[in-house]
Design an enzyme around this catalytic site. Structure first.
Site, short mmCIF file in Angstrom:
data_model
loop_
_atom_site.label_atom_id
_atom_site.label_comp_id
_atom_site.label_asym_id
_atom_site.label_seq_id
_atom_site.Cartn_x
_atom_site.Cartn_y
_atom_site.Cartn_z
N ASP A 90 0.46 7.53 4.64
CA ASP A 90 0.90 6.82 5.84
C ASP A 90 0.75 5.31 5.72
OD1 ASP A 90 -1.88 7.34 5.68
OD2 ASP A 90 -2.12 6.71 7.76
N GLU A 91 1.53 4.64 6.53
CA GLU A 91 1.33 3.22 6.81
C GLU A 91 1.28 2.31 5.58
OE1 GLU A 91 -1.04 3.48 11.04
OE2 GLU A 91 -2.26 3.28 9.25
N VAL A 92 2.18 2.51 4.65
CA VAL A 92 2.32 1.52 3.58
C VAL A 92 3.23 0.43 4.13
CG1 VAL A 92 3.05 1.12 1.20
CG2 VAL A 92 2.18 3.37 1.88
#
Lengths: 670, 670
Positions: free
Chosen positions: A310-312
C-alpha cells in the site's frame, strides 16, 4: 428456598432479558428454567477432542472461577456428574486453518449442560458462549438460562490487524488482545510487523534489520512462536504483514542498498506516507526478499502471508534515474505498472515458499496472479471487483477502529455490499470476511485496549452472526454487557480510564471524568491535523483517556429521540434536563483545575463549549415545554454555537452537540 | 509560556500543598520553583553502585514513563545532561540484610535533581521518593517540586507477612505485592508458607509434603529463588515461616508419623485453631526437621527463619499416652514446658543451619535461647519484656491488616509502647521494628491487594518515619494520593472494586456502589462468627468487594466534627445533608436489584438500615438547624436504630452509624 423460587417465578413473569451473547448465535431457543452454577460446578471432557480440548476446558474453568469468584475446580466438592459435558468428535488439526469447522451446539437445561462440536474449534467457540450465559441468579448465586444454541460463523475469516510497528506492543499486550479476540470468536490475528517507524521481528538471516530498525523493541523468533502457539490454542490463525515495497524506511537503516534512493536512512519518527521504497529494478532486492520472506514463511505456519503493497507515493521511484530508465526499458507507462511488475515477482517468491500472498487494494492490478488475496480498505465495491477477477478478498473499509467511529457505524458495514447480488455464488464465496484494523499512530500499549474494546466485538458480530442480526439498540445493550465481561480477561479498556484521568487530575479525577464522559476523540484522520505528532509524542492527554464513544451522549440522543417523536407527551424530558443541568456546570466547576494544569489547559475551551451547548439545550427544552416556538433572534444568536472549532488542539469534540442541534431545531420549528 | 509562569506564581502564592510523600521523610526542606519532567527526561548513574543501581534506574524510568505517559527513555530526545543524577558510593552487598544503609539525600532544583546514597538500598528508597514527587504541573506537563530530602528509616525491620497457605497466592500476586512494598519502603517479606490448610513450598528432600499437602498449589524451589531475587533487587529481605509444632495438619497428610496422634490426616479445610501438632517426644521429628529446615535454610539466604510456634491448643498432646508419659518422665508441669523443650531443641537445629530463629509470642519461655527473635501479636508490653530478656523483637499487634481496621488505628500503633522509657538503650535497640500481617482466611488473590493497600502504607510510615509524624488528617490526605500512585504498579486495590461490584450487579454496579461506598467489613474476628466459612467458600460477596475503610463515612465524620464544634455556625451542614439525602434513598432504589439477586439478597436489611440511619440523621440535622432540642420521645423511638444486628450475615456494617449517633445525641442534648 421458598423465597428463591418465588423470585424466580417473578423474574420469569416480568420476562427475563435476552442473554448478553455477542456475537449473537445463528440460532437460539430459550428453554424454561436455568442451570445453577455454584461451587460444585464441574466440567468433563468426552469424545476425541484430545489435548487441545482438555486445555481449553482447564482455561474455561479458571475463567469461570474468575468471573464468578467461585473456587474451581474445587478439590473438595463432590459432583455426581459434570455440570457441563464437553463432547468433541475429532481432534482436528493441530493448528487452526481457513475453513475450519467452528460450529457447535450448546444445550443448557436445569439438570446440566452439554457442548457438542465436531472439532476443537467449535468447542472453543461454545465455551465462550457458555461463559457469556453465566450471570448472577435470583435463586442461585450464579446461573445460566436454559437454551439450545446451534451456532456457526457466517464468514470463515474474521480478523484483527494490530500495528506493532508505529508503537511497539509488548508481548503481554498481544496475548491479552488474543484473549479478547477469542472471547468474541475472532479467528485471525494479522500482525503488522514492519513499517517505516519500526522493524519489529527478529531476522536471523539479516539480523541488522531488527537490530538497527527497532530501537531494541522487537519480537524474538521464540516470542513469535509463543504467540503463534498461544493464538492456536484459542483457535486463532496468525499471519504476518511485512509491508513492502513502501513503508520500508526501517529496513533501509541497515540495508540502504535495497532502497530506490541512496541512504543513509534513519528510523522514521514522523507519521504519514513516506517516500522511501524498495527498488523493483534491482535483482538483489528479490534475492533479499526471497531470503527474508523464506525465513518468515518458515516462522509463521499459516499459509497466508501479507506483503502490504500500500501507499507507495512514487516520489523516490520518479526521482531515481535508474528506475526511470528501467520503466522505459520495460515499457511501463507509470508507477502502477512498476508496482504490478513488483507484485508479480513478489508473488512468485511468496508462492515459492508455499504461501498465498495477501495485499492491500493497491496490488489489485490486472497482472496480479489469481491466487493473491486482496484486503480492501477501499470498500465493498473493490472487494466485489476482486472477487469477479477470481481473487479472494477481505473487507477492512469500515472496520478501521483507529478512526474512532462509533460501534454502530462499524456494525452497519457488511462485507457483502450492495453489488453482492450481481456476484455468482462462487464469486461471493471468495469474500472471505473482514478484519478490524488498528493502526497505531495514536495508540500505545496503555490505550490500545480501549481502542480495540469493546467496539471490535460489534465487528466480530457482523462477521460471525447472520446478516439479519442488526438491531442497533439491542447490539449496544449486549455490547455493554460484553464490555464488562471482557474485563475478566484482564483487558484494561475499563480500568485504564479512571487511571489515565487520575494521572491528569489526581484527587479531582472524578470531576474531570464528568467532562471526559461527554466528549469523544475526533473521527477519521482529524487528530493528525490538530498539531504535530510523532512517534515520541506522549499520548497522555484527555483525548487519549477519553473513550471513542460517549455512552452519556448516546443516552441523551435516545431521550431526545423519544421527546421529539411526540413533544406533547414530554417523555424523556426529565432525563434530558438532569443531564444538561449537570453539563451546564462543567465549565465553572472545572475551570480552576483546567487552568492550573498545563496538560489540561487546552481543554478549557472544550469545557466552556460543553457548558454553553448544555445551556442552549436547556433553553430549547424550555421552549418545547412551553409549546411556543423560539423566536428567530434566539436561533440567530445561538446557532453559531453549533459549529465546532476546526482542528481543535484538544483532539476532542462535545459528543452531545448533535442532540443539542436537534433540540434547537425542534424548538425553533426548523 | 507567559501564562504558564503566571500560573506558577499564582500556585506558589496560594501555597502549594505538601508533596504526597509516604512514608514522610526524616527531613524535608522545600526550595523554590520546580523541576520540569518532560519527554527529554533522562537519568544517569554515577559512582560505584554497580549493576543493582543500574537495574534500579532502568525500572525507575519505566515506572516514570508509565506514571506520566511519557515515552522514556526516548530514543530521539537529546538531553544535554541528566535530569536526575544518581550517585551511589558503593555496591554494598548482593542481597539486602538487617541493618543495611537505606539512607539517601534527594535534591531537586529547577535545574536538575541529584540522588545521593552510600549504598544501593538508599538509591532504591530515594527513587521511590522521586516518583512520589512527580505530578502534573501548572507550567510543564509534569514536575517535581524543589526540595532537599534527607531521609533514613527509624526501624531497620519493616515487614509484611503474607499467608500463602490458607489461600494460595500465585507468583504474580507475590511479585506485585513486593512492588508495592518497595514503593512504600518496606524491607522484609515474611512468607507464611505452611499451615494446616496447605503446604506451599516444594521440598526436594520430602517431596510428599508439597505433593500431598497442597492440592497442587505450591511454589517450586525455582520460583522461591525467583522471588528472593526479585525482592532482593528491590531491597526486600525474604524469610520463610514454617509453622510448627502446631498448624501442621498439611504436613501429616504425607507424614502422619510425625504427629502426636495417629493418622490418617487430610488437608484441613476449616478455619480455626486445630488439634494436630508435631510430637516433641519423637527423635525422628527432630531428624526430620533437621533435614527439612536444612533444605529451607539453604533455599532462603536470609539469616532469619520463622518457625511459628503459635497456637498449640495442646489437645493432641494431652490425648497422647506417649506424650503424657514423656512429660512425666521429663518432669514437665504442663504443655508450656513441653513447648519450651521443643523450642529449645528446635533452636539448636535452626542455629545449626546458620539461622536465627524467629517465632510468635508463645515461644517466649524462660528456656528460650537469647538469640531467638520474638514476633509479638500480643503487644508492645510483651515486646518490651522480650527485649529485657535479651531477645530481639518485632511488633505485629496492631498491624494485623486482615482485621479490617481503619488506617488511623494501625497508624496509632508504635513499636515503642508506653513502657519504652523503662528500657535501656541496648534493650530498646532490640525492638527491631514491626510487620503488618495478612492472614488469608478471608482473602483470595482477587481481594488481597485491597486488603493490603493502601492501609499498609500507613504502617510503613509508622515504621519508617520519625515518631513525631502522626497527624491523622495529613496522613489520610497523603494516603489517598499514595493509593492512586500505587495503581501505576499494576496493583488491583482500586480497579478490582468496580469489577467485583459488576460481578454482583452487572449494569447496575454503579448503583450498588453507592451502598458499597458507605459500608465496611466487620472488624476483628467477627466475620467468622456470621456464618460457616471454609477454604472453598467463595469470597465474592458484597463484603469482599467492600473496602476496609469507607472514605465517604470518614468525610461525613469530618463534617459532623465541624458542625458539632460550633452548631450555631452550621458549617458543614450542607455537605451532611447532601450525603444523608442520597443515602436515605438507598433502600428504595436498590430494593429490586437486591431482592432479585440471590447473592445480594442478604444485603437488603443492610440497605434498609443505611436508609433508616440516614433518615434519622436528617431528622437530627433538622433539630440542630432549628436550634430546638429533640423531644425525649424522638430519642426513645430512634435510639434502637443505633444498635446494629449482632453477627449480620452480610459481614458488613453501615460505616456512618457513629456519625448518626453523634448527630442524634447533639440533637437530643445528650
Amino acid at each position: 428456598m421458598g423465597l428463591g423460587v418465588a423470585m424466580l417465578t417473578l423474574a420469569a413473569a416480568v420476562g427475563t432479558p435476552r442473554p448478553a451473547l455477542m456475537p449473537w448465535p445463528s440460532s437460539i431457543e430459550r428453554g424454561s428454567g436455568e442451570l445453577g452454577v455454584g461451587p460444585d460446578f464441574r466440567s468433563a471432557v468426552a469424545g476425541k477432542g484430545g489435548a487441545l480440548v482438555e486445555r481449553a476446558a482447564k482455561r474455561f474453568e479458571a475463567r469461570l472461577a474468575r468471573q464468578t469468584g467461585l473456587v474451581l475446580p474445587s478439590p473438595v466438592a463432590m459432583a455426581e456428574k459434570a455440570t457441563l459435558e464437553i463432547r468433541c468428535d475429532s481432534p482436528g488439526k493441530p493448528l487452526p486453518y481457513l475453513g475450519m469447522d467452528e460450529g457447535y451446539t450448546l444445550t443448557v437445561t436445569p439438570a446440566g449442560a452439554t457442548l457438542q462440536a465436531a472439532e476443537p474449534w467449535g468447542v472453543l467457540r461454545g465455551l465462550e458462549t457458555f461463559l457469556q450465559l453465566v450471570s448472577p441468579g435470583s435463586s442461585t448465586p450464579f446461573r445460566a438460562p436454559a437454551v439450545v444454541v446451534r451456532d456457526r460463523p457466517r464468514f470463515p475469516w474474521r480478523g484483527l490487524m494490530l500495528d506493532s510497528s508505529r508503537h511497539f506492543m509488548p508481548l503481554d499486550t498481544v496475548k491479552r488482545t488474543l484473549d479478547g479476540m477469542a472471547a468474541v470468536k475472532l479467528n485471525v490475528f494479522h500482525w503488522h510487523l514492519t513499517d517505516d517507524q519500526g522493524f519489529r521481528v527478529e531476522s536471523r538471516r539479516y539480523p541488522e534489520l531488527h537490530r538497527m530498525g527497532s530501537d531494541g523493541l522487537f519480537y524474538t523468533q521464540e516470542q513469535v512462536k509463543e504467540i503463534v502457539a498461544y493464538a492456536g490454542e484459542r483457535g486463532i490463525r496468525v499471519y504476518p504483514e511485512l509491508d513492502i515495497p513502501g513503508h520500508t524506511t526501517s529496513w533501509f537503516v541497515s540495508h540502504p542498498e535495497l532502497a530506490s534512493m541512496p541512504g543513509p536512512y534513519a528510523i522514521e519518527r514522523e507519521w504519514g506516507i513516506m517516500d522511501p521504497a524498495l527498488d523493483p529494478s534491482k535483482e538483489e532486492v528479490y534475492r533479499f526478499l526471497d531470503g527474508f520472506l523464506g525465513e518468515m514463511a518458515a516462522l509463521f505456519p499459516d499459509p497466508y502471508l501479507h506483503i502490504g503493497g500500500d501507499e507507495v507515493n512514487g516520489k523516490h521511484w520518479d526521482a531515481s534515474e535508474r528506475l526511470v530508465a528501467f520503466k522505459r526499458e520495460k515499457g511501463f507507462k507509470d508507477n502502477r505498472d512498476l508496482l504490478g511488475y513488483f507484485s508479480q515477482r513478489l508473488s512468485k517468491i511468496v508462492t515459492g515458499h508455499g504461501k498465498r500472498m495477501v495485499g492491500w487494494d493497491e496490488i489489485l492490478l490486472p497482472s496480479l496472479p489469481r491466487d493473491s488475496v486482496v484486503q480492501s480498505w477501499r470498500g465493498q465495491e473493490a472487494l466485489g471487483s476482486a472477487a469477479k477477477l477470481g481473487h479472494q478478498g477481505l473487507l477492512s473499509n469500515g472496520y478501521s477502529i483507529d478512526l474512532m467511529w462509533s460501534a454502530d457505524r462499524h456494525y452497519a458495514t457488511d462485507p457483502w455490499g450492495k453489488g453482492v447480488d450481481q456476484l455468482s455464488e462462487a464469486e461471493r464465496a471468495r469474500i472471505l470476511g473482514g478484519e478490524a484494523t488498528l493502526w497505531s499512530e495514536f495508540t500505545t500499549p496503555e490505550t490500545v485496549d480501549s481502542r480495540i474494546w469493546p467496539r471490535t466485538a460489534a465487528i466480530a458480530e457482523r462477521l460471525w452472526s447472520p446478516r439479519e442480526v442488526k438491531d442497533v439498540d439491542d447490539m449496544y445493550a449486549r455490547l455493554d454487557a460484553t464490555s464488562r465481561w471482557l474485563d475478566w480477561l484482564g483487558l484494561d479498556h475499563r480500568a485504564g480510564y479512571p487511571r489515565m484521568l487520575e494521572r491528569l487530575a489526581g484527587e479531582r479525577a472524578d470531576d474531570l471524568r464528568r467532562l471526559a464522559d461527554v466528549v469523544e476523540p475526533l473521527e477519521d484522520y482529524q487528530r493528525g491535523e490538530t498539531g504535530h505528532y510523532a512517534q515520541q509524542t506522549p499520548l497522555n492527554r484527555l483525548m487519549d483517556a477519553a473513550r471513542p464513544e460517549s455512552d452519556a451522549a448516546r443516552d441523551l440522543a435516545r431521550h431526545v429521540d423519544v421527546l421529539l417523536a411526540d413533544p406533547t407527551r414530554q417523555a424523556g424530558r426529565r432525563a434530558i434536563r438532569v443531564d444538561l443541568e449537570e453539563w451546564q456546570g462543567l465549565d465553572v466547576s472545572l475551570r480552576p483545575l483546567l487552568e492550573g494544569t498545563e496538560i489540561l489547559r487546552e481543554t478549557m475551551g472544550l469545557a466552556a463549549e460543553a457548558s454553553a451547548l448544555a445551556a442552549v439545550g436547556l433553553e430549547a427544552l424550555g421552549f418545547l415545554e412551553q409549546g411556543v416556538p423560539a423566536p428567530e433572534s434566539w436561533w440567530t444568536t445561538r446557532a453559531p454555537l453549533l459549529e465546532r472549532e476546526q482542528k481543535p488542539r484538544t483532539g476532542l469534540e462535545v459528543a452531545y452537540r448533535p442532540s443539542i442541534k436537534r433540540l434547537m431545531e425542534a424548538a425553533a420549528g426548523r
